[in-house]
Design a protein around this motif. Sequence first.
Motif, PDB file in Angstrom:
ATOM      1  N   ASP A   9      23.631 -30.274  32.657  1.00 20.65           N
ATOM      2  CA  ASP A   9      24.243 -29.050  32.093  1.00 20.65           C
ATOM      3  C   ASP A   9      25.200 -29.285  30.346  1.00 20.65           C
ATOM      4  N   GLY A  10      25.546 -28.708  29.437  1.00 20.23           N
ATOM      5  CA  GLY A  10      26.535 -28.637  29.009  1.00 20.23           C
ATOM      6  C   GLY A  10      25.851 -29.999  27.507  1.00 20.23           C
ATOM      7  N   PRO A  11      26.412 -30.271  26.379  1.00 21.00           N
ATOM      8  CA  PRO A  11      26.151 -30.377  25.503  1.00 21.00           C
ATOM      9  C   PRO A  11      26.049 -32.124  25.874  1.00 21.00           C
ATOM     10  N   ASP A  12      25.455 -32.584  24.350  1.00 25.56           N
ATOM     11  CA  ASP A  12      25.403 -34.311  24.992  1.00 25.56           C
ATOM     12  C   ASP A  12      26.893 -34.834  24.547  1.00 25.56           C
ATOM     13  N   LEU A  13      27.214 -35.581  24.954  1.00 32.47           N
ATOM     14  CA  LEU A  13      28.562 -35.806  24.781  1.00 32.47           C
ATOM     15  C   LEU A  13      28.414 -37.273  23.976  1.00 32.47           C
ATOM     16  N   THR A  14      27.027 -37.700  23.642  1.00 35.46           N
ATOM     17  CA  THR A  14      27.045 -39.263  22.779  1.00 35.46           C
ATOM     18  C   THR A  14      26.993 -38.875  21.442  1.00 35.46           C
ATOM     19  N   ALA A  15      25.853 -37.555  21.525  1.00 33.52           N
ATOM     20  CA  ALA A  15      26.032 -37.427  20.484  1.00 33.52           C
ATOM     21  C   ALA A  15      27.017 -36.160  19.601  1.00 33.52           C
ATOM     22  N   GLY A  16      28.047 -36.582  20.646  1.00 35.31           N
ATOM     23  CA  GLY A  16      29.557 -36.000  20.189  1.00 35.31           C
ATOM     24  C   GLY A  16      29.549 -34.120  19.604  1.00 35.31           C
ATOM     25  N   ARG A  31      27.518 -33.652  29.445  1.00 35.55           N
ATOM     26  CA  ARG A  31      26.443 -34.789  29.492  1.00 35.55           C
ATOM     27  C   ARG A  31      26.688 -36.445  28.917  1.00 35.55           C
ATOM     28  N   VAL A  32      25.919 -37.128  29.636  1.00 35.60           N
ATOM     29  CA  VAL A  32      26.077 -39.135  28.590  1.00 35.60           C
ATOM     30  C   VAL A  32      24.627 -39.458  29.700  1.00 35.60           C
ATOM     31  N   GLY A  33      23.503 -39.738  28.533  1.00 34.10           N
ATOM     32  CA  GLY A  33      22.247 -39.694  29.554  1.00 34.10           C
ATOM     33  C   GLY A  33      22.040 -38.136  30.869  1.00 34.10           C
ATOM     34  N   ASP A  34      21.217 -39.335  31.817  1.00 32.18           N
ATOM     35  CA  ASP A  34      21.460 -38.376  32.946  1.00 32.18           C
ATOM     36  C   ASP A  34      23.299 -38.365  33.973  1.00 32.18           C
ATOM     37  N   ASP A  35      24.186 -38.831  33.469  1.00 39.59           N
ATOM     38  CA  ASP A  35      24.795 -38.255  33.513  1.00 39.59           C
ATOM     39  C   ASP A  35      25.887 -37.426  33.200  1.00 39.59           C
ATOM     40  N   ALA A  36      26.881 -36.497  34.554  1.00 35.26           N
ATOM     41  CA  ALA A  36      27.537 -35.338  34.083  1.00 35.26           C
ATOM     42  C   ALA A  36      28.895 -36.142  34.100  1.00 35.26           C
ATOM     43  N   VAL A  37      28.991 -35.596  32.879  1.00 35.26           N
ATOM     44  CA  VAL A  37      30.210 -35.973  32.532  1.00 35.26           C
ATOM     45  C   VAL A  37      31.545 -34.874  32.105  1.00 35.26           C
ATOM     46  N   LEU A  38      32.957 -34.975  32.106  1.00 32.36           N
ATOM     47  CA  LEU A  38      34.222 -34.374  31.700  1.00 32.36           C
ATOM     48  C   LEU A  38      34.974 -34.878  31.034  1.00 32.36           C
ATOM     49  N   VAL A  39      35.643 -34.271  29.764  1.00 32.47           N
ATOM     50  CA  VAL A  39      36.057 -34.706  28.412  1.00 32.47           C
ATOM     51  C   VAL A  39      37.329 -33.971  29.016  1.00 32.47           C
ATOM     52  N   ARG A  88      44.969 -39.037  45.475  1.00 27.91           N
ATOM     53  CA  ARG A  88      45.331 -38.411  46.015  1.00 27.91           C
ATOM     54  C   ARG A  88      43.749 -38.111  47.053  1.00 27.91           C
ATOM     55  N   PRO A  89      44.090 -38.180  48.371  1.00 25.42           N
ATOM     56  CA  PRO A  89      42.658 -37.363  48.552  1.00 25.42           C
ATOM     57  C   PRO A  89      42.433 -36.261  48.699  1.00 25.42           C
ATOM     58  N   PRO A  90      41.456 -35.839  49.171  1.00 28.17           N
ATOM     59  CA  PRO A  90      40.513 -36.785  50.611  1.00 28.17           C
ATOM     60  C   PRO A  90      38.987 -36.903  50.093  1.00 28.17           C
ATOM     61  N   ALA A  91      39.114 -37.446  48.640  1.00 31.96           N
ATOM     62  CA  ALA A  91      38.412 -37.890  48.586  1.00 31.96           C
ATOM     63  C   ALA A  91      38.717 -39.417  48.582  1.00 31.96           C
ATOM     64  N   LEU A  92      37.716 -40.256  48.689  1.00 31.39           N
ATOM     65  CA  LEU A  92      38.316 -42.120  48.850  1.00 31.39           C
ATOM     66  C   LEU A  92      37.457 -42.706  47.771  1.00 31.39           C
ATOM     67  N   ASP A  93      36.254 -42.365  46.531  1.00 35.60           N
ATOM     68  CA  ASP A  93      36.514 -43.221  45.558  1.00 35.60           C
ATOM     69  C   ASP A  93      36.265 -42.856  44.685  1.00 35.60           C
ATOM     70  N   ALA A  94      36.619 -43.736  43.897  1.00 30.87           N
ATOM     71  CA  ALA A  94      37.208 -43.098  42.536  1.00 30.87           C
ATOM     72  C   ALA A  94      35.737 -42.618  41.606  1.00 30.87           C
ATOM     73  N   LEU A  95      35.793 -42.290  40.614  1.00 30.77           N
ATOM     74  CA  LEU A  95      34.039 -41.797  39.549  1.00 30.77           C
ATOM     75  C   LEU A  95      34.692 -42.633  38.365  1.00 30.77           C
ATOM     76  N   PRO A  96      33.336 -43.000  37.991  1.00 26.79           N
ATOM     77  CA  PRO A  96      32.995 -43.214  36.623  1.00 26.79           C
ATOM     78  C   PRO A  96      33.527 -43.011  35.174  1.00 26.79           C
ATOM     79  N   CYS A  97      33.923 -43.466  34.719  1.00 24.09           N
ATOM     80  CA  CYS A  97      34.629 -43.361  33.279  1.00 24.09           C
ATOM     81  C   CYS A  97      34.034 -43.851  32.437  1.00 24.09           C
TER      82      CYS A  97
END
Length: 524
Positions: A9-16, A31-39, A88-97
Amino acid sequence: MTDHDGPPDGPDLTAGIASDQLSEGAMLAGRVGDDAVLVARVGGQCYAIGATCSHYGAPLVDGILVGDTIRCPWHHTAFRLRDGGMDRPPALDALPCWRVEESAGRLRVVGPATRAETPPARGTSGSASFPTSVVIIGAGAAGMVAAQTLRNEGYGGAITMVDADPDAPGDRPNLSKDYLAGTAEEAWVTLRPPAFFRDNDITLLRPRFAKELDIPGRRVHLDDGTAIPYGALLLATGASPIRLPLPGVERLPLFTLRSLADSRTIIDAATRAGHGARVVVIGASFIGLEVAASLRTRGLEVHVVAPETRPLERVLGPQLGDFIHGIHREHGVVFHLGQKPRELVDGAVVLENSERLPAAFVVAGVGVRPNVELAERAGLGVDRGILVDEQLRTNAPDVFAAGDVARYPDARTGERIRVEHWVAAERQAQTAARNILGANERFTAVPFFWSTHYDVQISYVGHAERWDAVEIDGSLAARDCEVRYIAGGRALAVATVGRDRASLDAEVAQEREVAMSARTDQGS
């Protein structure tokens, strides 16, 4: 665990978006393509990272910004905005940026960001600052996070993990929740696959028992006769379930739940018993009631036997105790409170009042004991856990302890406490690992845990063994409330139902209290 079908959901962030849609201290999901992205915009800088937590998939837009991090609304993981890394945990994996550009009144996400280089390897030369090797006893939550933190911090020396459990490391909270209920696959329970240890040059020895510690000689002696030298040692031996000494245990299957093998055994027993079969759960603890909920989800008839008059009153107070009691009764759980089991007979549990409860099998959830025997034999300080200081050091040089086994000074009250929470174990391990490398950090993290009962999650921040009053804001009946445990005029702990933001705010407030206390101590 959540599944997301269809485009985000949300605006296409590549369009801005218009720059004024993202004010200072605000965040927006798109979103950026099929990825959910937070700014987010913090300190005048714009950042773009993955929009869902890498732990259970919570929407981070429902969390909060704290400094240059964003905190997950469900389980309070903190991610760094600058690079998506787990702070800091509990998540162990980084997020894409992603990279963000802002010009002419518009903000655009223009492509994936390049992560910062791995810190330079440290500890390989046997310098005074870093140990030549680290041995970790225990490959549960604490041990796993400690090993990962050492590598994330650039430690290049040998890391050896020793654990008696052939299935470690696993996501222990899930063993009594989704996995036991049949709503999560077994593959999802594994914290790290074998490739993780190979790729990070971590030796995982399992199943292996640490039999003795040679503190003067800096060696760990294993059950197979080998001895492993260490430069630094972390004891993350955890705790073991209390096993009831009931007469007749050979006449009716009696299980406890701590490991993946335990959960598999209970699932197998439930499958063989079949839909509608009766199971007796001994103990109205968190683990006991989560087992009850999971087995009800599987269609079994569940009876809970416990000596208290209401579940979890000692930890959560009478109001939440009655609330949880009511939830389980609504789902068909039958309670036998104020009672203890007297014995097991063929096909039944006999209570102290002589009532017979027919059962296909029994699960006991009556608490755990910290695994201190290894430390005790080695002469380490032990008192209902392994005694450690603010930096999680034991009374032996270069020996640390973390997780369920560690008794440490609470940063808010100064009292020594031992916390049996998954998140606390991971955060202690993170601090211990950094201190192994010479960081000299105080462990000041505020305890946090969650407990799930059917579709209701209770989040708890802080630590209150005693309180003068319980204050409730909102409605338990509406499943929308904040419960504060007051002692000496301040809230030692806060439990929430349906208020993820309030739980995060309470955590930040308690952290600020710790920070203010530290500044006062330094100034005195």
